[in-house]
Design a protein around this motif. Structure first.
Motif, PDB file in Angstrom:
ATOM      1  N   SER A  24       0.848  -1.190   0.000  1.00 38.62           N
ATOM      2  CA  SER A  24       0.000   0.000   0.000  1.00 38.62           C
ATOM      3  C   SER A  24       0.882   1.237   0.000  1.00 38.62           C
ATOM      4  O   SER A  24       2.085   1.180   0.310  1.00 38.62           O
ATOM      5  CB  SER A  24      -0.932   0.006   1.227  1.00 38.62           C
ATOM      6  OG  SER A  24      -0.178   0.085   2.427  1.00 38.62           O
ATOM      7  N   VAL A  25       0.254   2.376  -0.322  1.00 35.78           N
ATOM      8  CA  VAL A  25       0.935   3.666  -0.406  1.00 35.78           C
ATOM      9  C   VAL A  25       0.071   4.702   0.291  1.00 35.78           C
ATOM     10  O   VAL A  25      -1.169   4.701   0.131  1.00 35.78           O
ATOM     11  CB  VAL A  25       1.179   4.070  -1.874  1.00 35.78           C
ATOM     12  CG1 VAL A  25       1.826   5.447  -1.948  1.00 35.78           C
ATOM     13  CG2 VAL A  25       2.062   3.039  -2.569  1.00 35.78           C
ATOM     14  N   PHE A  26       0.718   5.615   1.036  1.00 33.01           N
ATOM     15  CA  PHE A  26       0.027   6.703   1.725  1.00 33.01           C
ATOM     16  C   PHE A  26       0.156   7.964   0.854  1.00 33.01           C
ATOM     17  O   PHE A  26       1.274   8.399   0.534  1.00 33.01           O
ATOM     18  CB  PHE A  26       0.617   6.948   3.112  1.00 33.01           C
ATOM     19  CG  PHE A  26       0.414   5.782   4.052  1.00 33.01           C
ATOM     20  CD1 PHE A  26      -0.766   5.656   4.765  1.00 33.01           C
ATOM     21  CD2 PHE A  26       1.399   4.815   4.212  1.00 33.01           C
ATOM     22  CE1 PHE A  26      -0.955   4.589   5.637  1.00 33.01           C
ATOM     23  CE2 PHE A  26       1.212   3.755   5.072  1.00 33.01           C
ATOM     24  CZ  PHE A  26       0.025   3.628   5.776  1.00 33.01           C
ATOM     25  N   ILE A  27      -0.996   8.542   0.526  1.00 30.96           N
ATOM     26  CA  ILE A  27      -1.050   9.725  -0.336  1.00 30.96           C
ATOM     27  C   ILE A  27      -1.289  10.953   0.540  1.00 30.96           C
ATOM     28  O   ILE A  27      -2.297  11.023   1.259  1.00 30.96           O
ATOM     29  CB  ILE A  27      -2.164   9.606  -1.390  1.00 30.96           C
ATOM     30  CG1 ILE A  27      -1.956   8.344  -2.227  1.00 30.96           C
ATOM     31  CG2 ILE A  27      -2.221  10.833  -2.275  1.00 30.96           C
ATOM     32  CD1 ILE A  27      -3.100   8.055  -3.181  1.00 30.96           C
ATOM     33  N   HIS A  28      -0.355  11.895   0.512  1.00 28.50           N
ATOM     34  CA  HIS A  28      -0.491  13.159   1.247  1.00 28.50           C
ATOM     35  C   HIS A  28      -0.974  14.216   0.248  1.00 28.50           C
ATOM     36  O   HIS A  28      -0.295  14.476  -0.766  1.00 28.50           O
ATOM     37  CB  HIS A  28       0.849  13.571   1.856  1.00 28.50           C
ATOM     38  CG  HIS A  28       1.366  12.604   2.883  1.00 28.50           C
ATOM     39  ND1 HIS A  28       1.368  12.872   4.226  1.00 28.50           N
ATOM     40  CD2 HIS A  28       1.910  11.344   2.734  1.00 28.50           C
ATOM     41  CE1 HIS A  28       1.888  11.843   4.882  1.00 28.50           C
ATOM     42  NE2 HIS A  28       2.227  10.901   3.983  1.00 28.50           N
ATOM     43  N   LEU A  29      -2.095  14.849   0.539  1.00 26.67           N
ATOM     44  CA  LEU A  29      -2.657  15.820  -0.408  1.00 26.67           C
ATOM     45  C   LEU A  29      -3.328  16.958   0.345  1.00 26.67           C
ATOM     46  O   LEU A  29      -3.600  16.849   1.553  1.00 26.67           O
ATOM     47  CB  LEU A  29      -3.667  15.161  -1.338  1.00 26.67           C
ATOM     48  CG  LEU A  29      -4.985  14.712  -0.699  1.00 26.67           C
ATOM     49  CD1 LEU A  29      -6.121  14.875  -1.691  1.00 26.67           C
ATOM     50  CD2 LEU A  29      -4.884  13.264  -0.245  1.00 26.67           C
ATOM     51  N   ASP A  30      -3.582  18.029  -0.420  1.00 29.25           N
ATOM     52  CA  ASP A  30      -4.310  19.183   0.099  1.00 29.25           C
ATOM     53  C   ASP A  30      -5.747  19.078  -0.406  1.00 29.25           C
ATOM     54  O   ASP A  30      -6.013  19.278  -1.605  1.00 29.25           O
ATOM     55  CB  ASP A  30      -3.654  20.474  -0.395  1.00 29.25           C
ATOM     56  CG  ASP A  30      -4.319  21.718   0.182  1.00 29.25           C
ATOM     57  OD1 ASP A  30      -5.306  21.569   0.938  1.00 29.25           O
ATOM     58  OD2 ASP A  30      -3.849  22.834  -0.134  1.00 29.25           O
ATOM     59  N   PRO A  31      -6.713  18.725   0.451  1.00 23.72           N
ATOM     60  CA  PRO A  31      -8.084  18.523  -0.023  1.00 23.72           C
ATOM     61  C   PRO A  31      -8.805  19.813  -0.426  1.00 23.72           C
ATOM     62  O   PRO A  31      -9.913  19.742  -0.978  1.00 23.72           O
ATOM     63  CB  PRO A  31      -8.761  17.867   1.189  1.00 23.72           C
ATOM     64  CG  PRO A  31      -8.000  18.337   2.357  1.00 23.72           C
ATOM     65  CD  PRO A  31      -6.578  18.487   1.905  1.00 23.72           C
ATOM     66  N   ARG A  32      -8.172  20.959  -0.241  1.00 27.60           N
ATOM     67  CA  ARG A  32      -8.809  22.234  -0.586  1.00 27.60           C
ATOM     68  C   ARG A  32      -8.548  22.632  -2.044  1.00 27.60           C
ATOM     69  O   ARG A  32      -9.127  23.592  -2.541  1.00 27.60           O
ATOM     70  CB  ARG A  32      -8.291  23.330   0.348  1.00 27.60           C
ATOM     71  CG  ARG A  32      -8.558  23.063   1.831  1.00 27.60           C
ATOM     72  CD  ARG A  32      -7.825  24.046   2.723  1.00 27.60           C
ATOM     73  NE  ARG A  32      -6.374  23.950   2.528  1.00 27.60           N
ATOM     74  CZ  ARG A  32      -5.491  24.720   3.184  1.00 27.60           C
ATOM     75  NH1 ARG A  32      -5.924  25.635   4.056  1.00 27.60           N
ATOM     76  NH2 ARG A  32      -4.200  24.585   2.961  1.00 27.60           N
ATOM     77  N   ARG A  33      -7.654  21.908  -2.703  1.00 26.94           N
ATOM     78  CA  ARG A  33      -7.328  22.253  -4.090  1.00 26.94           C
ATOM     79  C   ARG A  33      -8.519  21.947  -5.016  1.00 26.94           C
ATOM     80  O   ARG A  33      -9.301  21.044  -4.742  1.00 26.94           O
ATOM     81  CB  ARG A  33      -6.100  21.467  -4.550  1.00 26.94           C
ATOM     82  CG  ARG A  33      -4.803  21.809  -3.834  1.00 26.94           C
ATOM     83  CD  ARG A  33      -4.299  23.166  -4.280  1.00 26.94           C
ATOM     84  NE  ARG A  33      -3.026  23.506  -3.669  1.00 26.94           N
ATOM     85  CZ  ARG A  33      -1.841  23.215  -4.211  1.00 26.94           C
ATOM     86  NH1 ARG A  33      -1.791  22.596  -5.376  1.00 26.94           N
ATOM     87  NH2 ARG A  33      -0.750  23.564  -3.600  1.00 26.94           N
ATOM     88  N   SER A  95       5.548   4.934   1.126  1.00 28.48           N
ATOM     89  CA  SER A  95       5.153   3.534   1.285  1.00 28.48           C
ATOM     90  C   SER A  95       5.128   3.143   2.768  1.00 28.48           C
ATOM     91  O   SER A  95       5.442   3.956   3.653  1.00 28.48           O
ATOM     92  CB  SER A  95       6.127   2.631   0.523  1.00 28.48           C
ATOM     93  OG  SER A  95       7.420   2.726   1.083  1.00 28.48           O
ATOM     94  N   GLU A  96       4.787   1.880   3.027  1.00 28.33           N
ATOM     95  CA  GLU A  96       4.703   1.417   4.414  1.00 28.33           C
ATOM     96  C   GLU A  96       6.064   1.387   5.093  1.00 28.33           C
ATOM     97  O   GLU A  96       6.152   1.545   6.321  1.00 28.33           O
ATOM     98  CB  GLU A  96       4.060   0.021   4.461  1.00 28.33           C
ATOM     99  CG  GLU A  96       2.591   0.009   4.067  1.00 28.33           C
ATOM    100  CD  GLU A  96       1.984  -1.369   4.182  1.00 28.33           C
ATOM    101  OE1 GLU A  96       2.733  -2.312   4.572  1.00 28.33           O
ATOM    102  OE2 GLU A  96       0.787  -1.532   3.886  1.00 28.33           O
ATOM    103  N   ASP A  97       7.139   1.172   4.351  1.00 25.30           N
ATOM    104  CA  ASP A  97       8.480   1.150   4.931  1.00 25.30           C
ATOM    105  C   ASP A  97       9.153   2.518   4.868  1.00 25.30           C
ATOM    106  O   ASP A  97      10.388   2.603   4.911  1.00 25.30           O
ATOM    107  CB  ASP A  97       9.349   0.098   4.244  1.00 25.30           C
ATOM    108  CG  ASP A  97       9.457   0.346   2.748  1.00 25.30           C
ATOM    109  OD1 ASP A  97       8.806   1.298   2.259  1.00 25.30           O
ATOM    110  OD2 ASP A  97      10.179  -0.403   2.075  1.00 25.30           O
ATOM    111  N   GLN A  98       8.348   3.593   4.762  1.00 23.23           N
ATOM    112  CA  GLN A  98       8.817   4.973   4.800  1.00 23.23           C
ATOM    113  C   GLN A  98       9.682   5.352   3.609  1.00 23.23           C
ATOM    114  O   GLN A  98      10.483   6.286   3.693  1.00 23.23           O
ATOM    115  CB  GLN A  98       9.572   5.245   6.118  1.00 23.23           C
ATOM    116  CG  GLN A  98       8.761   4.987   7.374  1.00 23.23           C
ATOM    117  CD  GLN A  98       7.494   5.840   7.443  1.00 23.23           C
ATOM    118  OE1 GLN A  98       7.527   7.027   7.125  1.00 23.23           O
ATOM    119  NE2 GLN A  98       6.387   5.229   7.839  1.00 23.23           N
ATOM    120  N   ARG A  99       9.554   4.680   2.498  1.00 22.95           N
ATOM    121  CA  ARG A  99      10.238   5.074   1.274  1.00 22.95           C
ATOM    122  C   ARG A  99       9.248   5.817   0.366  1.00 22.95           C
ATOM    123  O   ARG A  99       8.077   5.451   0.297  1.00 22.95           O
ATOM    124  CB  ARG A  99      10.799   3.863   0.540  1.00 22.95           C
ATOM    125  CG  ARG A  99      11.911   3.169   1.269  1.00 22.95           C
ATOM    126  CD  ARG A  99      12.565   2.117   0.394  1.00 22.95           C
ATOM    127  NE  ARG A  99      11.605   1.066   0.016  1.00 22.95           N
ATOM    128  CZ  ARG A  99      11.921   0.069  -0.814  1.00 22.95           C
ATOM    129  NH1 ARG A  99      13.149  -0.004  -1.337  1.00 22.95           N
ATOM    130  NH2 ARG A  99      11.018  -0.845  -1.120  1.00 22.95           N
TER     131      ARG A  99
END
Length: 241
Positions: A24-33, A95-99
């Motif tokens: 899995s992958v963690f997606i960091h985003l700005d939801p106000r865009r 990613s889950e292993d911080q890469r």
């Protein structure tokens, strides 16, 4: 060495590489865009983190990565919601292993300002434990000394009253027929003399015969077949023929 920074790889290439290698992958985003489609209660905050993947325990069958961004159906409070995440709203993929990778130019300004105002705190030094303070102790009073002396005297009296025990040789060390070993230094008490019993004078058989009143003549033996011997009658009872 050139000071020119290399351009960062496209977000699409990084997302595909992480999704193929990681669960899995963690997606960091700005939801106000503009163009972001997420539940309404997320649209007022500067940061939103969503987890997507191709090999998750709960699969996402409609996960799609294209030139415009990432789209898929996610669950929020056990309710499905179709999300649209354009590339200009995404500023980090991890990613889950911080890469992963971060694109600093897309980080929200207010979020970057908050991070600058809260720099990493310096490691705190371990606090030293306070040393214990020494307090003066008053010397024992005369009453306490007297009580200690009385206690020592009482222990001495109790010790004197107790009988002393002597070591006894265990029976298993001696043989079956051997008498018990006596201490060589122990005193031996002499045996008291026992008086001999007084002997009565022996009487002769003749005296016994005299005492019985016999005349010394042998008694007539009964003849066989005659039964008991006839006893002679006295002269005054004889029948005169």
């Amino acid at each position: 060495m050139s000071d020119v920074q290399r351009p960062l790889p496209p977000k699409k290439d990084v997302a595909l590489a992480l999704l193929e290698r990681e669960p899995s992958v963690f997606i960091h985003l700005d939801p106000r865009r503009p163009g972001v489609s997420v539940p309404k209660w997320f649209t007022g905050q500067p940061q939103l983190i969503l987890q997507v993947g191709m090999n998750m325990a709960i699969p996402i069958p409609d996960l799609k990565v294209d030139d415009d961004g990432i789209s898929c159906t996610l669950s929020f409070n056990r309710a499905p919601f179709w999300c649209r995440l354009p590339w200009h709203a995404i500023w980090a993929l991890v990613s889950e292993d911080q890469r992963g990778m971060v694109w600093p130019e897309d980080i929200p300004a207010d979020l970057a300002a908050q991070k600058q105002q809260r720099p990493g705190a310096a490691p705190q030094k371990p606090q030293k434990r306070p040393r214990p303070r020494l307090a003066a102790v008053a010397p024992p009073s005369s009453d306490e000394e007297r009580s200690d002396d009385e206690a020592d005297e009482a222990r001495a009296r109790d010790k004197a009253r107790r009988p002393e025990l002597e070591a006894v040789e265990p029976a298993e060390r001696r043989g079956a027929g051997e008498p018990p070993v006596r201490d060589a230094g122990a005193a031996v008490r002499p045996l008291a003399p026992v008086p001999a019993p007084a002997l009565a004078p022996a009487r002769s058989t003749e005296a016994e015969d005299d005492d019985s009143g016999s005349s010394g003549e042998p008694e007539p033996r009964p003849q066989p077949g005659t039964g008991k011997p006839k006893r002679e009658l006295p002269p005054y009872l004889r029948v005169i023929k």
